[in-house]
Design a protein around this motif. Structure first.
Motif, mmCIF file in Angstrom:
data_model
loop_
_atom_site.group_PDB
_atom_site.id
_atom_site.type_symbol
_atom_site.label_atom_id
_atom_site.label_comp_id
_atom_site.label_asym_id
_atom_site.label_seq_id
_atom_site.Cartn_x
_atom_site.Cartn_y
_atom_site.Cartn_z
ATOM 1 N N ASP A 29 13.688 11.686 -0.811
ATOM 2 C CA ASP A 29 12.259 11.654 -0.522
ATOM 3 C C ASP A 29 11.459 11.028 -1.658
ATOM 4 O OD1 ASP A 29 12.760 12.925 1.897
ATOM 5 O OD2 ASP A 29 10.971 14.179 1.714
ATOM 6 N N ALA A 30 11.895 11.243 -2.882
ATOM 7 C CA ALA A 30 11.210 10.618 -4.011
ATOM 8 C C ALA A 30 11.271 9.099 -3.893
ATOM 9 C CB ALA A 30 11.835 11.078 -5.322
ATOM 10 N N ALA A 31 12.458 8.575 -3.625
ATOM 11 C CA ALA A 31 12.613 7.123 -3.496
ATOM 12 C C ALA A 31 11.803 6.587 -2.324
ATOM 13 C CB ALA A 31 14.090 6.774 -3.329
ATOM 14 N N ALA A 32 11.829 7.291 -1.201
ATOM 15 C CA ALA A 32 11.082 6.842 -0.023
ATOM 16 C C ALA A 32 9.579 6.909 -0.265
ATOM 17 C CB ALA A 32 11.464 7.690 1.188
ATOM 18 N N SER A 33 9.127 7.924 -0.984
ATOM 19 C CA SER A 33 7.699 8.062 -1.268
ATOM 20 C C SER A 33 7.212 6.952 -2.190
ATOM 21 C CB SER A 33 7.418 9.432 -1.897
ATOM 22 O OG SER A 33 7.682 10.475 -0.975
ATOM 23 N N VAL A 34 8.009 6.622 -3.187
ATOM 24 C CA VAL A 34 7.644 5.520 -4.081
ATOM 25 C C VAL A 34 7.625 4.203 -3.301
ATOM 26 C CG1 VAL A 34 8.390 4.184 -6.091
ATOM 27 C CG2 VAL A 34 8.423 6.692 -6.166
ATOM 28 N N ALA A 35 8.604 4.018 -2.430
ATOM 29 C CA ALA A 35 8.631 2.805 -1.607
ATOM 30 C C ALA A 35 7.409 2.721 -0.696
ATOM 31 C CB ALA A 35 9.912 2.764 -0.780
ATOM 32 N N ALA A 36 6.881 3.885 -0.296
ATOM 33 C CA ALA A 36 5.703 3.925 0.579
ATOM 34 C C ALA A 36 4.399 3.742 -0.186
ATOM 35 C CB ALA A 36 5.672 5.240 1.349
ATOM 36 N N GLY A 37 4.474 3.718 -1.517
ATOM 37 C CA GLY A 37 3.280 3.445 -2.306
ATOM 38 C C GLY A 37 2.884 4.506 -3.308
#
Length: 241
Positions: A29-37
């Protein structure tokens, strides 16, 4: 102005099907959240049994930092986590993989002591203010300017007008105290999206994620943390008033 992702908090496992409690889920989720902005991450590390734990900070921060290099990562130091002043302090003393910052709730008795300990460890401080009284206590501290950021969080007030009034009262105290630190403003459950918009309007930072709520601006339940982050980033990127 940044959007911080708060991916789990103290929420129970049944709050959302994809609430990240295990380290591998937090990493995902950390990686996905960073990818989302998301520009930063706020994490509540959990032990193997799923309970919040300050002893889990090293493993959690280390794992997330490997997939999100360069992203600032913060943790909570809430008194409820260890439920004992000395256990809280000892857990922090034992940290070897340091978060970039940690939030300290000024409503808690040991807040000044924790702030001093974090400074000794070289960890930045988010000074968490949930009331005008918290703000008054904060500006009374001799070294109150030695923090990373002020965190205005009204988790226990769901009436929007009252929440806004409290936030305004906190800000008035900060102005009177000539505090010039960055501010992050966020809501909780019903106040999440109004406060994201208010933060944008006032040019504060904000945060979003399953710690603070699971609904998107249209009232539907978000698929995951990344969807919440993307919605907040869209608001912050909007050119409309």
């Amino acid at each position: 102005m940044i959007v911080q992702a708060c991916i789990n908090g103290a929420r129970p496992s049944d709050f959302h099907p994809l609430l990240p409690l295990a380290i591998d889920a937090m990493v995902r989720d950390a990686a996905a959240s960073v990818a989302a902005g998301a520009a930063e991450l706020h994490i509540h590390p959990r032990a193997a049994n799923g309970k919040e734990s300050l002893a889990a900070v090293d493993d959690t921060i280390g794992a997330i930092r490997r997939v999100c290099p360069g992203t600032l990562i913060g943790v909570s130091t809430g008194a409820w986590i260890e439920d004992d002043r000395e256990k809280t302090r000892e857990a922090i003393r034992r940290w070897r993989v340091l978060p970039d910052y940690a939030s300290v709730n000024l409503s808690e008795d040991d807040a000044p002591g924790l702030m001093q300990l974090l400074r000794q460890k070289g960890v930045g401080i988010e000074a968490g203010l949930a009331s005008v009284g918290d703000a008054e206590r904060y500006i009374s501290l001799e070294d109150h300017d030695r923090i990373f950021r002020v965190l205005i969080e009204l988790d226990h007030e769901q009436d929007l007008q009252r929440a806004c009034d409290i936030a305004d009262g906190i800000i008035a105290v900060l102005e009177r105290g000539r505090v010039h630190r960055p501010i992050l403003l966020h809501g909780f459950d019903r106040t999440v999206w109004p406060f994201v918009r208010l933060a944008r309007e006032r040019r504060y930072s904000t945060r979003i994620g399953l710690e603070d709520g699971k609904h998107l601006p249209d009232g539907t339940i978000a698929r995951d943390n990344a969807a919440l982050v993307a919605a907040a980033v869209a608001i912050f990127s909007s050119q409309s008033p």
